[in-house]
Structure formats: C-alpha cells, structure tokens
Design an enzyme around this catalytic site. Structure first.
Site, short mmCIF file in Angstrom:
data_model
loop_
_atom_site.label_atom_id
_atom_site.label_comp_id
_atom_site.label_asym_id
_atom_site.label_seq_id
_atom_site.Cartn_x
_atom_site.Cartn_y
_atom_site.Cartn_z
N TRP A 190 0.83 -1.19 0.00
CA TRP A 190 0.00 0.00 0.00
C TRP A 190 0.88 1.27 0.00
CZ3 TRP A 190 -0.71 4.05 3.60
CH2 TRP A 190 -1.78 4.89 3.32
N HIS A 191 2.02 1.16 0.67
CA HIS A 191 2.89 2.34 0.76
C HIS A 191 3.59 2.64 -0.56
CE1 HIS A 191 2.33 2.03 5.12
NE2 HIS A 191 2.66 3.30 5.13
N GLY A 192 3.75 1.65 -1.41
CA GLY A 192 4.39 1.93 -2.69
C GLY A 192 4.60 0.66 -3.48
#
Lengths: 473, 463
Positions: free
Chosen positions: A316-318
């Site tokens: 989700w962060h990248g």
C-alpha cells in the site's frame, strides 16, 4: 497544492474561510456545498484531469450504495472492484509488468501513467464506506453532495487521516463550528505547519543531500545520519500534515481522530504501530486482519494473518519491493513480539526497550526510504549501517554542506523522543509557579503561535532565495 | 488573550500579506539575487522559457513561485534567512569542537578496510597518494557569511571550506579520451593547466578534519606522459588574494597573467613561440568610471556583503586578426568582436551594483548589429602570425581572460568552452583546422565532470 504553500495560506484558505463563514450557519447544506466546491478546486489545482476520476469513484459508489445497503453481494463486489481498479492500474500495473518481464524474460511495455495524488487514501475511505454499508454498520448517504464531501473534503483528501464514514457522518449533517473550535483548529494547523516547514523540510535537506551523494562515498556514520534524519523527517512531515488536517477539520466543525501519538516514545514495535499512522493501522486491523480471523483461529493462523496484513501494508505504501520488504520486516518483528519478545521487553528497563524499538524503527525506515526493486540495493544500504567495507573517500557533514541543518535534526530528535518529554517535565517543574496565572499563560501561548506562523512564512519565502550566480558561464 | 483576538491577528496577517500583492509594485528582477523574478503575468500569459531560472512546469507551481518572489518583504526576509543560516552554520562548527570527533571515521586514513580492490583504488588511490606540499598547512581564520566564508582581515569571500573530491573514474575516462586523440592525431601536442582553487589547498584541513592530498598529482598519475601539465601556485593567502577577485569566483588580472605566462612556458619547451607579450596598457576601469565590481559570490550573498573589487584589465597588442563565432548547430562562421573594449573604454558599461564585469567583458561576442554569439565556439585568425601552428584552447570561463593573448602566438586559434563539449566532435575540429596544439585549462572540476568529456565522430567512450 499543499498546505505548506503560500498559495494555500494566502489565497485558498482565506477565500475558503471567508466564503464558508459568509454563509449563515442555519444554511448547513449550503456551507457543505461551499466546502465541496473548494475541495474540488483544491484537488483540481494539482490534478485537473484526475478530479474526474475521483468524481467517477464517488458517483459509482453512490449508484451502487442502495443495492449494497440491501445486502446485494453482487453490487458490493462490483463496487469494490470498480473502486479498487484505478488504484490497481495507476499504482500497481507497471510494477506487475516489470515483475512479469523480469520473471519470464519478457519485454512488455509499461504504460505512461502519472499516479493521481492521494489515490491510496481516498480509495481506502471509499472502501470503509462500502464495507461498513454492506455490514450495516452505517446508513446510506442519500445526498451525493455529502458523500462527495466525505471523500473530497480537502483537509484529508491527499494524505489522510483515513476517516471512516461513521466517524464523520454526524458532522456532515450539522454545523458545529464555534470560536473555541476555530481557535483550537488554527493552533493545531500552525503546529502542523511549523512541524513541516521548520523541522521536516530542513531535515529533508540532509536526507536529500546524502541520497544524492555517490553511495561509494557514504560512510557508516553518514549512513546513520541519513537514516536517523529520515526517521525524524518522516515523523514531522507526516504528523505535521495530520495536525494541519485535523486543525482544518476542526475549523470547519469536523473532528478527525488522532493519527499519531508520540510514536518514538514506544517501548515495542507493537506499541509503535498503535501510535504511528493510527488511521491506517485501524483500517488494516478492522478491514483485513479481523476479517481474516485475527488472533481467534490459533497461533499459526494468527502469524499468517500478520504476514498477509503486513505484506499488503508494505505494498500500500508503494509499488516497489523495498516496501514489501519493509512490511515483511515488521511482520517478522511483530510475530517475534507476539511469540516471545514482548515478554522479554516488559521485563527490561524502559530505556532498553526504547532503544530496541527506536533502533529497529530506524532500520525499518532505512528499507523504506530508498525506492527500489533491487535486493542488492536494499542490502547494501542496510549493510552500510554496520560496515564501511568498500567506502572510498567518505564525505563529512561539513563537506556535504549540512552544518546549518544539523540543529533542526537535534531539535527534531529532542521533540519527538522521550528526551523532549523529560526536558518538558523539567521546565514545567522549574516554571510551574509562573504558569498559575492562566491568563498570562494563555497570552504567551497565543503570542508563540502567532510568532510561529510568521516564522513559517519567513521560511517559505526565505528558502526560495535563489541567487543566480553563473547566469551564463 | 481572549479567544477571538489571536485568530483575528492571524487573519489580519493573512489579509495584510494578501493585500500587499495588490498594492506593492511588481518587481521583475531582483538586484539582490541577480536574477529574474516570477511575476503574476508569467503565470498564465507569458510563462518563462524552459531554460529560465524561474521556469516551473505548471500554472499552480508558477503561481506559488510568484507569491514567493513578489512577497512584499522578500528582500528583508531573504537577508535575515541567509544571515540566520550562517549563524547556525557557525554554531555547528563551534559545537563540533566540543562534541569530540563524532565523524572522525570520515577521514580516509581511518578507513582501510575497503581499499584493497582495484575499483576502490581507481576511485580513491589512497595508497601512495602524493602529499600536498605546494600548498602547505596554514591556519587562516575565517567566518561564515551566508553560505560562503570570509577572511575577516581582508574581506575576501570564498566557497567552502569543503572537501573537493575528484571522481577518478571520470579522470581515467578523460585520460582515455586524450589517448584517443593522440591515436588519431599522433603529431598533436597536449598541455594542461590547473587553476588551483582554495579547496585544493591544505589551509582548512583542521576545520574539515581532513588530510587533503595533492589532487593535481593524483590526476597527473592517470594522464599520458606526453602531456605537459602545470598549475597555478600561490604560497600563501596574500598571494592568493592578489590573484583572485575578492567577490567573484574568477581569477583577476594578476592570476591570469601568471597563468598565461605558465602556459607559454610549457609550450615553449616544445617549440619556439613569438616572444611573451606584456601589456601595452593596464586599464583600471574603476579609476575611470568608479565601478564597484561585485562578482558572483557577492551577488550570491545579496546585501550581506559590502566588499567590492576593482576591475583591472591588461590590454595587449594582438595585431591584425579576424574573430568568428562558429554556430554550434550549423557551423556558420559569424564575424564577431570579442571582449567589450569599446564599451568599457567609452564608459558605456553597465553600472549595476551586481553586474558581473568579468563575464560581461570577456564572455561577449557581438556581431556588427550587437547580437551576442558568446555561447558558441570561436575561430580567431591572426593574420600577422606565420608560425604554421594552430591552437585548440579548451577551457572553462577562466580561459576567456587569456584566450586572446595566448592565441595571438598562433596562426589560428579555436576556443572551445568546456560547457559546449557535448555539442562538437573534437576530431572534426582538429582535422578541419589542422590543429597541432591542444591546451586544456580550468579549475579541477573540468577533469572530473562527465559533461566536460570530449566527443568523437566514431563515438569513442560513449555507450
């Protein structure tokens, strides 16, 4: 547009406030429509095209919502797919293609897409609404305007906090502003602005400067400097943004939940994730971990659930493998704590537990800070924290031109760790008798806030000082 | 303070700032920063060109930049911001003395573990590094001023002190390129001249906690033996100050006259040149017109620095000559006049506080209509010279001050700025003009920057 820009501070915010408060408070819906208009303008200023993408997501959610509320599984699944599709395409499509190419030695072309700002945040907000509606935890919002406001509301549109519909629904229906809230919100906004402009931006220069340096010249102390600086920068940057969002929300009568609770005071990783990006943590807990069975289905299943949740958290962060590695790193630490480590930590002196937590957090952010898909790249950065092997001609702080920025890093460390609390307690003890005059104390507090705002403006203007030395040669 | 007052004060600040944009005069340039400012007009209707200092891609970015550039107290804020940063810089330097050597392991000598592989040796040849003796350790006191430093006793400002590390991989590539020229044109002779900067001395080793090696000798180790090399030497601060402007990053007349003489001596080792030239007149334009020359470093400091230089230019008898700018794209020869002699002698020069006279004087190349062709390479034909030699003079901006006098010893001179290297094929130039002498001149950075590489028609060295 970001909150820490002069465009926001001098043009957008005053115009929005004036227009909003010019509408009499009895016209609740009209006030909300003012906020919708300004929120769309806010997003369109940075993403003039993608504003339609967000609008489409909202419209589809609205269209499906009646059927979802009735418990129609097809509508529920269809809405989830439609809402998640843009996130998948914009954020993960090229990542998937790159990995297919690498695994199967293919050369499928990437698509040239710019990721819409805030897509991870607003997608999750829509998801909470859809899931809660299906689970009958909330009632359907029949007014598409108010649903739009829930998704589009500019304070939390770009970087959260991820607000659940149930938490914000009462404020959508009413007008709760008063002077105390406006004042508290303003203070909170200025604190956030100062965190971002005075601390995070200045520490960010240290991180950027080292990141831009030839890695073969980065020594172990400088690598630690980069990692610690990033650790502190990230906290002030993100929590500063959350403060500004919470403050702005409060000015317009919305109460957002806290997103940070002194995370660098934590005494274990489990504790850290209860204090860091709380809204994200609770989203993953409520919408993924618990539906997977949480801790109710045995130890092994619990460990697997932790692994799944943290792999998704990383992604989700990248869309890079370093984020997945970062997520799995925390999964392992959390599993270790659940199995045995937390019992040991509880018996340790607090100082040792704090050192452990801060240390593993810094290592974690070191994995996080370099966007990369290369395992070698990640390992080399972590190894450099412990060994200088291969370092040639290392730079010093002075040589990197970072002298002036070090003071902000020291200040950042002081404020964000228990050292700051210890100093604050000392000051309170010394100045305790002087704080009894509540009126004087309040005046001093307000003067400091106003001063901080002026300093932030000076920083924003001053840091663009850009002497053009070699105008031709 | 009552609930509303603080909010009202904040709102008032916002209103004052916002109103100032409507009532204060729009500034198009900043004298303090010596640059164009973003105006509101440029946000939508006249966006700045891509090569402009104020270029921003989007309307919202340009608008935000305009708000910053047109802020009513911008000069005051900027001055205090720079001053404050310098204060913090000094604070840290002082603090570092008492916090022991936290970064002591930054010293290359304290790290021996990783220096045994060939790659590391190429990048940082610590073993056998020559000890710097031409610029021995000194102890000069300085203070920070803005992002620069200043010798307080003489008011000279300089960049650093900082460690100025050469990239030896790049140095090797430069050496390979020279070798390639030599293979293609075995009769061409090579000379190089280093304009030594303060950061290549040992004068700040104590502050930097660093043992500066002899970069010149280190680079020389990689260079082919047939290339003669020399450098500008100054024994102490007084000598340095006599050779460089106090407010600018270029060498002044004493420095470049010494440079000319050193290069002349190097070439004279190989063949007979016409006699070394001495100036027929030394012009002090400051005496004539009261120019207070504040160079690049002074403009970098905005109004923090009050020092200034005199603008002194030696005039040489250059004989009958024709000068052309060669268009980098079309190859067209455009007749030009190099240097602004007439403008300066006639008192028509710009008198702006931060006008960079070194660049304006030496870097201009005007055609008869006054159009500037300075950003090309130059061809100079010295009609009175019949030596049969042709010089290719490659240099950064320091070379512009000696381009004419050095070239006057040759029948033909091609002057190529390092910054234009990527736009020309060096072998084409050597062949076209029958170059037999190549002089490379400049600060150490020209040996270590990729953008300063030679390019060839056969694509040598390019991937």
């Amino acid at each position: 547009m970001v909150f820490s820009s002069l465009t926001f501070l001098f043009v957008f915010l005053p115009l929005c406030l004036i227009t909003y408060f010019l509408v009499p408070s009895k016209y609740v819906l009209a006030r909300k429509y003012v906020l919708i208009a300004f929120s769309i303008a806010f997003y369109a200023s940075g993403e003039p095209v993608y504003v339609f993408l967000v609008a489409a997501s909202v419209s589809i959610t609205y269209l499906f919502s009646r059927q979802i509320e009735k418990g129609n599984v097809f509508a529920f699944v269809a809405a989830l797919i439609v809402v998640l599709l843009p996130l998948g395409v914009f954020k993960y499509f090229n990542f998937i293609i790159d990995n297919i190419n690498r695994l199967f030695d293919r050369s499928i072309s990437n698509i040239d897409l710019v990721m819409p700002i805030g897509i991870s945040f607003y997608t999750f907000q829509i998801l909470t609404y859809i899931i809660d509606l299906y689970k009958k935890r909330v009632k359907r919002q029949g007014n598409i305007g108010l649903l739009t406001l829930y998704i589009f509301f500019f304070p939390q549109l770009i970087a959260g906090p991820i607000v659940k519909y149930a938490d914000i629904e009462p404020a959508l229906r009413s007008s709760n502003e008063d002077w105390d809230k406006i004042k508290d919100g303003t203070k909170r906004f200025i604190i956030g602005l100062a965190k971002k402009v005075i601390i995070a931006n200045q520490i960010g220069y240290i991180v950027n400067q080292i990141a831009a340096t030839d890695f073969s010249r980065v020594s172990t102390p400088i690598m630690w400097l980069a990692s610690v600086a990033f650790t502190i920068q990230l906290y002030f940057d993100f929590s500063g943004y959350s403060d500004m969002a919470i403050g702005l929300g409060k000015i317009f009568g919305f109460e957002f939940n806290e997103n940070f609770d002194s995370p660098y005071h934590s005494l274990s990783v489990t504790d850290f994730w209860r204090r860091w990006h709380i809204s994200m943590g609770s989203f993953f807990r409520d919408y993924i971990y618990i539906p997977l069975g949480g801790s109710r289905k045995g130890k092994l299943r619990r460990m697997l659930n932790i692994l799944i949740v943290w792999a998704i958290t990383g992604l989700w962060h990248g869309a890079n493998w370093n984020f997945v590695a970062w997520g799995l790193y925390y999964a392992i630490l959390l599993m270790a704590e659940k199995l045995f480590l937390s019992r040991i930590l509880k018996k340790c002196p607090k100082f040792i537990a704090w050192i452990y937590t801060f240390f593993v957090t810094v290592i974690g952010w070191t994995l996080f800070m370099w966007d990369t898909n290369s395992l070698h790249y990640m390992v080399s950065r972590i190894r450099r924290l412990f060994s200088q092997t291969g370092v040639v001609y290392p730079f010093s702080v002075s040589a990197l031109g970072l002298n002036a920025n070090m003071i902000y890093l020291f200040a950042g460390i002081l404020i964000s760790t228990p050292i700051g609390k210890w100093i604050a307690d000392l000051i309170k003890k010394w100045f305790g008798p002087y704080t009894k005059d509540k009126q004087a104390f309040a005046v001093a507090h307000d003067v400091i806030m106003i001063g901080m705002f002026i300093i932030c403006i000076m920083f924003l203007v001053g840091e663009t000082f850009n002497p053009f030395i070699y105008f031709r040669f | 303070m009552k609930t509303r007052i603080s909010v009202v004060v904040l709102l008032l600040i916002e209103v004052v700032c916002l109103a100032s944009y409507f009532f204060c005069e729009i500034k198009e340039t900043s004298e303090l920063e010596n640059r164009t400012l973003m105006t509101f007009d440029m946000v939508v209707s006249h966006p700045p060109a891509e090569d402009s200092i104020v270029y921003k891609a989007t309307v919202s970015e340009r608008f935000d930049e305009a708000l910053k550039d047109q802020f009513f107290a911008r000069d005051w804020v900027s001055l205090h911001y720079v001053d404050y940063t310098a204060f913090l810089d000094n604070l840290y330097v002082k603090g570092k003395r008492t916090v022991s050597n936290i970064f002591a392991s930054d010293k290359p000598n304290s790290n021996t573990s990783g220096q045994e592989t060939a790659t590391d040796y190429d990048r940082w040849p610590v073993y056998g590094s020559p000890v710097l003796t031409v610029f021995p350790s000194r102890s000069y006191t300085y203070s920070k001023i803005g992002n620069l430093s200043r010798f307080e006793d003489t008011d000279y400002i300089f960049e650093g002190p900082k460690i100025n590390p050469p990239d030896f991989v790049q140095v090797k590539e430069h050496a390979a390129q020279i070798e390639h020229i030599h293979e293609l044109f075995p009769d061409v002779k090579f000379y190089s001249y280093f304009v030594s900067s303060l950061n290549s001395t040992k004068w700040f080793d104590e502050q930097l906690d660093f043992d500066t090696p002899d970069y010149f000798e280190l680079i020389a180790q990689y260079m082919p033996g047939y290339m003669r090399m020399s450098r500008l030497i100054y024994q102490d601060k007084a000598k340095y100050e006599s050779m460089f402007y106090k407010s600018d990053h270029h060498w002044c007349h004493n420095g470049y006259m010494q440079g000319y003489e050193d290069i002349y001596d190097m070439i004279s080792e190989d063949y007979q040149l016409s006699p070394l030239k001495t100036p027929i007149k030394i012009w002090n334009f400051s005496d004539l017109y009261g120019i207070e020359y504040r160079g690049s470093r002074a403009s970098n400091l905005q109004g923090l620095y009050d020092g200034y230089d005199e603008f002194i230019i030696p005039e040489y008898d250059l004989g009958d000559r024709e000068c052309y700018s060669i268009d980098l794209t079309t190859g067209e020869e455009i007749p030009v006049t190099l240097c602004l002699w007439d403008t300066y002698k006639n008192g028509e020069m710009s008198k702006g506080r931060y006008h960079d006279h070194y660049i304006r004087f030496y870097c201009s190349a005007l055609d008869k209509d006054g159009n500037d062709y300075s950003n090309e390479y130059y061809l100079i034909r010295n009609n009175g010279s019949h030596t049969g030699h042709c010089l290719l003079f490659v240099s950064d901006s320091t070379g512009r001050a000696i381009r004419d006098v050095l070239g006057s010893h040759f029948d033909t001179e091609i002057y190529l700025d390092y910054r234009n290297m990527s736009q020309v094929k060096v072998d084409e130039i050597i062949e076209q003009y029958d170059v037999d002498t190549i002089v490379m001149n400049g600060y150490g950075s020209v040996w270590t920057g990729e953008k300063y590489s030679f390019h060839f028609t056969d694509g040598f060295g390019e991937e």
